[in-house]
Enzyme design. Structure first.
Site, PDB file in Angstrom:
ATOM      1  N   GLU A 123     -51.434 -27.727 -74.934  1.00  0.00           N
ATOM      2  CA  GLU A 123     -51.959 -26.513 -75.585  1.00  0.00           C
ATOM      3  C   GLU A 123     -52.020 -26.680 -77.101  1.00  0.00           C
ATOM      4  O   GLU A 123     -52.327 -25.744 -77.823  1.00  0.00           O
ATOM      5  CB  GLU A 123     -51.153 -25.278 -75.173  1.00  0.00           C
ATOM      6  N   ASP A 151     -53.548 -20.933 -75.906  1.00  0.00           N
ATOM      7  CA  ASP A 151     -53.131 -21.501 -77.185  1.00  0.00           C
ATOM      8  C   ASP A 151     -54.062 -22.613 -77.641  1.00  0.00           C
ATOM      9  O   ASP A 151     -54.384 -22.716 -78.817  1.00  0.00           O
ATOM     10  CB  ASP A 151     -51.696 -22.040 -77.079  1.00  0.00           C
ATOM     11  N   CYS A 197     -53.905 -23.285 -66.821  1.00  0.00           N
ATOM     12  CA  CYS A 197     -53.182 -22.040 -66.521  1.00  0.00           C
ATOM     13  C   CYS A 197     -53.445 -20.945 -67.563  1.00  0.00           C
ATOM     14  O   CYS A 197     -52.844 -19.887 -67.502  1.00  0.00           O
ATOM     15  CB  CYS A 197     -51.679 -22.304 -66.393  1.00  0.00           C
ATOM     16  N   HIS A 244     -50.099 -11.579 -75.407  1.00  0.00           N
ATOM     17  CA  HIS A 244     -49.244 -11.586 -74.222  1.00  0.00           C
ATOM     18  C   HIS A 244     -49.084 -10.208 -73.595  1.00  0.00           C
ATOM     19  O   HIS A 244     -48.923 -10.088 -72.377  1.00  0.00           O
ATOM     20  CB  HIS A 244     -47.892 -12.229 -74.541  1.00  0.00           C
TER      21      HIS A 244
HETATM   22  C1  PEP Z   1     -51.579 -20.706 -72.631  1.00  0.00           C
HETATM   23  O1  PEP Z   1     -51.316 -20.863 -73.824  1.00  0.00           O
HETATM   24  O2  PEP Z   1     -52.713 -20.826 -72.160  1.00  0.00           O
HETATM   25  C2  PEP Z   1     -50.515 -20.343 -71.673  1.00  0.00           C
HETATM   26  C3  PEP Z   1     -50.743 -20.312 -70.397  1.00  0.00           C
HETATM   27  O3  PEP Z   1     -49.319 -19.972 -72.171  1.00  0.00           O
HETATM   28  P1  PEP Z   1     -49.046 -18.556 -72.884  1.00  0.00           P
HETATM   29  O4  PEP Z   1     -50.240 -17.680 -72.660  1.00  0.00           O
HETATM   30  O5  PEP Z   1     -47.809 -18.002 -72.282  1.00  0.00           O
HETATM   31  O6  PEP Z   1     -48.875 -18.942 -74.308  1.00  0.00           O
HETATM   32 MG    MG Z   2     -49.295 -21.051 -74.451  1.00  0.00          MG
END
Ligand code: PEP
Ligand code: MG
Length: 588
Positions: free
Chosen positions: A441, A465, A512, A198
């Site tokens: 996810e 994820d 996403c 992140h």
């Molecule tokens: C993902 O897991 O692809 C997602 C968009 O959420 P995050 O990256 O915040 O876990």
């Molecule tokens: Mg995620």
């Protein structure tokens, strides 16, 4: 040897955030709080003791505030752990011994307290009793807070103050990154991390060049050393020569020219050559990002990671605070859709200090996201009410992260209904028809996509994820980052399956995760009939450019062909060749 005469040395890491940066190192190796030691004049004795008493009072006030907050959020039981902290602050033995130490050594009171507290910690650690051993960590926690008050120091904001340097750190957390500002920090290099950690996602969204995963890099450089970092290819050069600087100057010039060309067309619509329209949205971390993503040509916000509102402090943002933030985003977006994701704390995202900051052996498989919200219902309902209230100010939708099956979706929706009831009782307006989606996810969610699709309004596939759980590859572990393969057939097949089941139930699917920003992967996602992409803001122009260069039918043919291939590398190579053919105008 002087710095100027040292030969340059090249390191290969993981390219994490594009861009080239040249500057001096700021080595950020968080250590235990440094407590200075110096002599205090006899005339200063009373003032020094009174500073100590003030710090005790201030610390007590802070602990009680945290305790109150935790009690309303999580309940009395969780809050009671702070009783032990308060007891430490009232412990006359510890306080008297500190003052005796001060009177006999004439050293500053912070140093004396540090010495005495450490003595206590060591003594408790040696006792063979679990309860008393715990006391050692209570003393450690409280004494750190007290020393911070005495020394007026806070390590967590140091990064926000670093100017025009390249930060080199063993590891960068999302909350470290949240305090960085574009334009101040030149770049980031970390010993660990990966493309989808992140902190790296944040670096990309604020467009700070970053390279991660260079083992022990912090041992190779000193404060003030000159570095060149190439975030496109993951290269870091220590003490770069004139020739290297010239070469990278050229690279940067070419990339900038390309970016400019693409940016000029970023406000056109995301439509393929044969007229197929895609919603091209962007991911944000807060209201401050909204104008930027629209300047890049995004059609809306496809993922608002709300946990960033929680990462800055040890207090949970109130319902009202959240409402204001969500309202700002909704109003700035106008008619354009904004998908607010409910809290996804945990994994690698923890508030700086909080009762939720639990140490777990497997945080990505642990107490995270919807799991944490379904246990902390008052925290969750605060957020749900804030989102519902903001829904009247724009085109808001909401989705839940880390749904693993129907039970969680149903329970979350029950709490949503309770939040609606609360607002009805208060007479506060909200949109009854707020659309509610589920992130896909977790493999179990993907495998039950047909069931989930009958119970929600849309899907958003979180591939960051999904890939880690499908392939059992920790998304932040640089040792195994080569195994994190977005083009693994399991990933493509899972996306195809989810889209098919969702469409059969008449709902739309977005992607996403970070792969939606990867120009090579975008045609595959289009070919798999994904309806919407949500990408890092700065990635919108490039992804849009690609969408506008392809036919949807040729993307479908490509996807069909790739679904029959077993080797992830071969799939990637074929997708890359497709990309190169369609985009040769852009390539050198
Ligand atoms: C993902 O897991 O692809 C997602 C968009 O959420 P995050 O990256 O915040 O876990
Ligand atoms: Mg995620």
């Amino acid at each position: 040897m002087s710095v100027e005469n040292r030969p340059e040395k090249k390191y290969q890491g993981i390219p994490a955030s594009g861009g080239v940066a040249h500057g001096q190192v700021y080595l950020f190796v968080p250590r235990e709080l440094e407590v200075p030691q110096y002599e205090v004049d006899a005339a200063e004795r009373d003032a020094e003791v009174s500073r100590f008493e003030q710090a005790l009072l201030e610390t007590r006030k802070q602990v009680m505030e945290v305790q109150r907050e935790v009690s309303t959020r999580l309940g009395e039981e969780e809050a009671s752990i702070f009783d032990a902290h308060l007891l430490v602050l009232e412990d006359t033995a510890l306080i008297d011994e500190t003052i005796r130490e001060f009177d006999s050594s004439h050293r500053n009171i912070a140093w004396c307290f540090h010495t005495v507290a450490n003595r206590y910690i060591e003594a408790f650690k040696r006792i063979d009793d679990e309860y008393l051993k715990e006391r050692a960590s209570d003393i450690r926690d409280v004494s750190k807070r007290l020393l911070q008050n005495l020394l007026q120091a806070s390590q967590s904001n140091i990064l926000g103050m670093v100017k025009e340097r390249i930060i080199v750190a063993p590891d960068i957390s999302p909350s470290d990154c949240a305090s960085l500002e574009k334009g101040k920090v030149l770049g980031l290099v970390a010993n660990t991390g990966s493309k989808t950690s992140h902190a790296v996602i944040m670096a990309r969204s604020i467009q700070i060049p970053a390279v991660v995963g260079i083992r022990d890099f912090t041992d190779q450089v000193d404060n003030g050393d000159w570095l060149l970092i190439d975030g496109y290819d993951g290269v870091v050069v220590v003490n770069p020569s004139e020739e290297t600087l010239f070469k990278y100057g050229k690279v940067q010039e070419e990339k900038r020219a390309l970016e400019k060309k693409i940016l000029e067309r970023s406000q056109e619509s995301a439509t393929t050559l044969d007229g197929h329209q895609i919603s091209l949205m962007a991911n944000i971390e807060g209201a401050a990002d909204v104008d930027r993503i629209f300047s890049f040509g995004a059609d809306g916000v496809g993922l608002f990671r709300t946990e960033y509102l929680f990462l800055h402090s040890d207090r949970y943002p109130s319902e009202n605070y959240q409402y204001e933030e969500y309202r700002k985003v909704a109003e700035a977006a106008g008619d354009r859709p904004v998908i607010i994701r409910t809290l996804d704390l945990g994994g690698d995202k923890f508030p700086e200090s909080s009762a939720l900051n639990t140490q777990e052996a497997n945080p990505f498989l642990g107490f995270r996201a919807i799991r944490l919200c379904l246990e902390n219902t008052s925290l969750f309902k605060d957020q749900l009410r804030a989102i519902l209230r903001a829904s009247v100010h724009g085109n808001i939708k909401m989705m839940y992260p880390m749904i693993s099956g129907l039970d969680e979706l149903t329970r979350a929706n029950e709490l949503l209904e309770e939040a609606r009831e609360d607002l009805r009782a208060r007479g506060e307006p909200f949109r009854e028809d707020l659309k509610v989606g589920s992130m896909i996810e977790i493999p179990s969610a993907a495998m039950t996509a047909d069931i989930l699709a009958r119970n929600c309004d849309f899907f958003s596939i979180g591939t960051n994820d999904l890939i880690q759980y499908l392939l059992a590859v920790d998304r932040v572990n640089d040792r195994i980052s080569h195994l994190y393969e977005p083009t693994h057939p399991a990933v493509l097949r899972t996306i195809a399956h989810v889209v098919e089941k969702a469409h059969a139930e008449g709902i739309k699917v977005s992607v996403c995760g970070e792969i939606a920003s990867d120009p090579v992967i975008v045609p595959i996602l289009l070919g798999l009939n994904v309806d919407e992409l949500s990408v890092v803001g700065s990635g919108v122009p490039m992804v849009k450019y690609i969408i506008r260069q392809v036919n949807i039918e040729e993307c479908r043919t490509l996807a069909r062909e790739l679904l029959d291939i077993s080797d992830p590398k071969e799939i990637f190579a074929k997708a890359e060749a497709f990309h190169r053919d369609r985009l040769s105008v852009l390539l050198p």
